[in-house]
Design a protein around this motif. Structure first.
Motif, PDB file in Angstrom:
ATOM      1  N   PRO A  38       0.818  -1.215   0.000  1.00  0.00           N
ATOM      2  CA  PRO A  38       0.000   0.000   0.000  1.00  0.00           C
ATOM      3  C   PRO A  38       0.852   1.266   0.000  1.00  0.00           C
ATOM      4  O   PRO A  38       1.937   1.288   0.574  1.00  0.00           O
ATOM      5  N   SER A  40       1.340   5.254   1.022  1.00  0.00           N
ATOM      6  CA  SER A  40       1.049   6.002   2.236  1.00  0.00           C
ATOM      7  C   SER A  40      -0.363   6.574   2.154  1.00  0.00           C
ATOM      8  O   SER A  40      -0.759   7.150   1.145  1.00  0.00           O
ATOM      9  N   GLY A  41      -1.133   6.378   3.201  1.00  0.00           N
ATOM     10  CA  GLY A  41      -2.498   6.900   3.244  1.00  0.00           C
ATOM     11  C   GLY A  41      -3.493   6.057   2.486  1.00  0.00           C
ATOM     12  O   GLY A  41      -4.633   6.483   2.273  1.00  0.00           O
ATOM     13  N   PHE A  43      -4.927   3.391   3.451  1.00  0.00           N
ATOM     14  CA  PHE A  43      -5.961   2.891   4.358  1.00  0.00           C
ATOM     15  C   PHE A  43      -6.690   4.072   4.997  1.00  0.00           C
ATOM     16  O   PHE A  43      -6.076   5.054   5.402  1.00  0.00           O
ATOM     17  N   SER A  44      -7.989   3.939   5.095  1.00  0.00           N
ATOM     18  CA  SER A  44      -8.782   4.970   5.774  1.00  0.00           C
ATOM     19  C   SER A  44      -8.459   4.936   7.266  1.00  0.00           C
ATOM     20  O   SER A  44      -7.870   3.963   7.750  1.00  0.00           O
ATOM     21  N   PRO A  45      -8.824   5.961   8.007  1.00  0.00           N
ATOM     22  CA  PRO A  45      -8.543   5.946   9.450  1.00  0.00           C
ATOM     23  C   PRO A  45      -9.091   4.700  10.147  1.00  0.00           C
ATOM     24  O   PRO A  45      -8.429   4.128  11.002  1.00  0.00           O
ATOM     25  N   ALA A  47      -9.770   1.685   8.666  1.00  0.00           N
ATOM     26  CA  ALA A  47      -9.073   0.506   8.140  1.00  0.00           C
ATOM     27  C   ALA A  47      -7.595   0.502   8.506  1.00  0.00           C
ATOM     28  O   ALA A  47      -6.937  -0.535   8.408  1.00  0.00           O
ATOM     29  N   SER A  48      -7.063   1.649   8.943  1.00  0.00           N
ATOM     30  CA  SER A  48      -5.636   1.708   9.271  1.00  0.00           C
ATOM     31  C   SER A  48      -5.264   0.755  10.396  1.00  0.00           C
ATOM     32  O   SER A  48      -4.099   0.397  10.547  1.00  0.00           O
ATOM     33  N   ASN A  49      -6.260   0.306  11.176  1.00  0.00           N
ATOM     34  CA  ASN A  49      -5.995  -0.688  12.220  1.00  0.00           C
ATOM     35  C   ASN A  49      -5.515  -2.004  11.616  1.00  0.00           C
ATOM     36  O   ASN A  49      -4.839  -2.776  12.274  1.00  0.00           O
ATOM     37  N   GLU A  51      -3.784  -2.124   8.662  1.00  0.00           N
ATOM     38  CA  GLU A  51      -2.677  -1.880   7.747  1.00  0.00           C
ATOM     39  C   GLU A  51      -1.427  -2.661   8.131  1.00  0.00           C
ATOM     40  O   GLU A  51      -0.777  -3.266   7.270  1.00  0.00           O
ATOM     41  N   GLY A  52      -1.069  -2.677   9.391  1.00  0.00           N
ATOM     42  CA  GLY A  52       0.143  -3.388   9.829  1.00  0.00           C
ATOM     43  C   GLY A  52       0.087  -4.871   9.496  1.00  0.00           C
ATOM     44  O   GLY A  52       1.053  -5.443   8.981  1.00  0.00           O
ATOM     45  N   TYR A  54      -1.811  -6.285   7.235  1.00  0.00           N
ATOM     46  CA  TYR A  54      -1.827  -6.435   5.780  1.00  0.00           C
ATOM     47  C   TYR A  54      -0.414  -6.337   5.212  1.00  0.00           C
ATOM     48  O   TYR A  54       0.012  -7.193   4.431  1.00  0.00           O
TER      49      TYR A  54
END
Length: 114
Positions: A38, A40-41, A43-45, A47-49, A51-52, A54
């Motif tokens: 991905p 930068s940015g 993931f939405s706020p 969905a950012s949970n 991101e790591g 993923y």
């Protein structure tokens, strides 16, 4: 050379070709996975949970697929070496058989039958 003693390498060729096709396919999968990183940015706020997890999953799969490609390539090379060894051994054995047959053909056997 004596006939009928040669190793049949067609199956080894087919196997090696299949292994190389799979190695190439796995390599393309790794390249595709690299494109899934991905930006930068991305993931939405909310969905950012995720991101790591993923990113870790994608990175792990890229490494695993790259290792699989390397291993399949090594197996393909081993099949090629095995085929070459079989062919060399068959040629050497055929030569020995030809020499033995030549020597046997020179032996005169008197069976006492007239």
């Amino acid at each position: 050379m004596s006939e009928g003693f040669a190793c049949k390498t067609n199956d080894l060729n087919l196997g090696q070709e299949a292994i190389l096709r799979n190695a190439n396919h796995v390599g393309r999968m790794a390249e595709y996975g690299a494109g899934l990183r991905p930006s930068s940015g991305a993931f939405s706020p909310i969905a950012s949970n995720f991101e790591g997890a993923y990113v870790k999953t994608v990175e792990t799969q890229i490494v695993v697929l790259g290792q699989m490609r390397e291993k399949l390539t090594i197996v393909s090379q081993a099949v090629e070496a095995c085929k070459a060894a079989y062919v060399a051994a068959d040629e050497a054995n055929a030569q020995l058989i030809d020499e033995l047959l030549s020597e046997l053909n020179m032996i005169k056997i008197d069976l006492g039958i007239h």
